[in-house]
Design an enzyme around this catalytic site. Structure first.
Site, PDB file in Angstrom:
ATOM      1  N   HIS A 193       0.859  -1.188   0.000  1.00 47.84           N
ATOM      2  CA  HIS A 193       0.000   0.000   0.000  1.00 47.84           C
ATOM      3  C   HIS A 193       0.894   1.238   0.000  1.00 47.84           C
ATOM      4  O   HIS A 193       2.034   1.199   0.477  1.00 47.84           O
ATOM      5  CB  HIS A 193      -0.884   0.024   1.236  1.00 47.84           C
ATOM      6  CG  HIS A 193      -1.965  -1.006   1.227  1.00 47.84           C
ATOM      7  ND1 HIS A 193      -3.040  -0.950   2.087  1.00 47.84           N
ATOM      8  CD2 HIS A 193      -2.141  -2.120   0.477  1.00 47.84           C
ATOM      9  CE1 HIS A 193      -3.839  -1.977   1.859  1.00 47.84           C
ATOM     10  NE2 HIS A 193      -3.303  -2.710   0.888  1.00 47.84           N
ATOM     11  N   GLU A 241       0.948   3.886   1.833  1.00 45.41           N
ATOM     12  CA  GLU A 241       1.447   4.267   3.153  1.00 45.41           C
ATOM     13  C   GLU A 241       2.610   3.392   3.577  1.00 45.41           C
ATOM     14  O   GLU A 241       3.621   3.880   4.097  1.00 45.41           O
ATOM     15  CB  GLU A 241       0.347   4.142   4.222  1.00 45.41           C
ATOM     16  CG  GLU A 241      -0.905   4.914   3.946  1.00 45.41           C
ATOM     17  CD  GLU A 241      -1.981   4.066   3.270  1.00 45.41           C
ATOM     18  OE1 GLU A 241      -1.720   3.496   2.196  1.00 45.41           O
ATOM     19  OE2 GLU A 241      -3.091   3.987   3.810  1.00 45.41           O
ATOM     20  N   CYS A 277      -6.062   1.812   5.971  1.00 45.88           N
ATOM     21  CA  CYS A 277      -6.683   0.561   6.413  1.00 45.88           C
ATOM     22  C   CYS A 277      -6.069   0.167   7.760  1.00 45.88           C
ATOM     23  O   CYS A 277      -5.110   0.784   8.240  1.00 45.88           O
ATOM     24  CB  CYS A 277      -6.467  -0.536   5.372  1.00 45.88           C
ATOM     25  SG  CYS A 277      -4.750  -1.109   5.243  1.00 45.88           S
ATOM     26  N   CYS A 312      -2.241  -0.599   7.568  1.00 43.16           N
ATOM     27  CA  CYS A 312      -1.414   0.603   7.474  1.00 43.16           C
ATOM     28  C   CYS A 312      -1.446   1.401   8.768  1.00 43.16           C
ATOM     29  O   CYS A 312      -0.430   1.950   9.193  1.00 43.16           O
ATOM     30  CB  CYS A 312      -1.852   1.462   6.294  1.00 43.16           C
ATOM     31  SG  CYS A 312      -1.489   0.670   4.703  1.00 43.16           S
TER      32      CYS A 312
END
Length: 157
Positions: free
Chosen positions: A53, A55, A83, A86
């Site tokens: 992801h 992040e 999410c 993360c």
């Protein structure tokens, strides 16, 4: 000190991710002095890595650059509410502030879903600022998923 948003840079990363067929999410890590330490867009498909992801990639890059596992005092700008996965990494990295654009009622982990930072077992709770350039962030996601549905033959009509 004057506040400077880095959401436009996160949006640029999200647009680059979309151009590669990734879900358009972008993230930027900024030092306490205002220096951009890292930026990334989603790369889960490219890397065949469900943890890639935006992040996660930006936090990894910033930690590598600073040669530390902590990003104390740093800010994270991300186009979509992080999410739970993360959010856990954000807490572990001790990021001071998270600025995000679009809310994610389906998969978010800060204001929705798991609400990682408000959990009693959270090791760290950053300041959270939501709705930063939300319309631009939401539009990018909406356009991406509308185009995907169109290509797959599914529509909302």
């Amino acid at each position: 000190m004057v506040f400077t948003s880095h959401m436009e840079l996160a949006l640029e990363e999200a647009r680059l991710a979309a151009a590669c067929g990734e879900v358009p999410v972008g993230a930027v890590v900024v030092s306490p002095a205002g220096e951009v330490l890292a930026k990334a867009g989603n790369r889960t498909r490219e890397l065949n890595d469900p943890s890639a992801h935006a992040e996660m990639l930006a936090v990894r890059e910033a930690c590598a650059r600073l040669e530390t596992e902590r990003l104390t005092g740093c800010d994270l700008y991300v186009t979509l509410e992080p999410c739970a996965m993360c959010a856990g990494v954000i807490a572990a990295a001790r990021i001071a502030r998270v600025y995000y654009g679009a809310s994610d009622p389906k998969s978010g982990g800060t204001a929705h879903g798991a609400r990682v930072f408000s959990h009693p077992q959270a090791h760290h709770m950053p300041e959270i600022y939501d709705g930063i350039d939300a319309k631009a962030c939401e539009a990018l996601l909406t356009e991406f998923f509308t185009a995907r549905r169109r290509l797959s033959g599914h529509s909302d009509a």
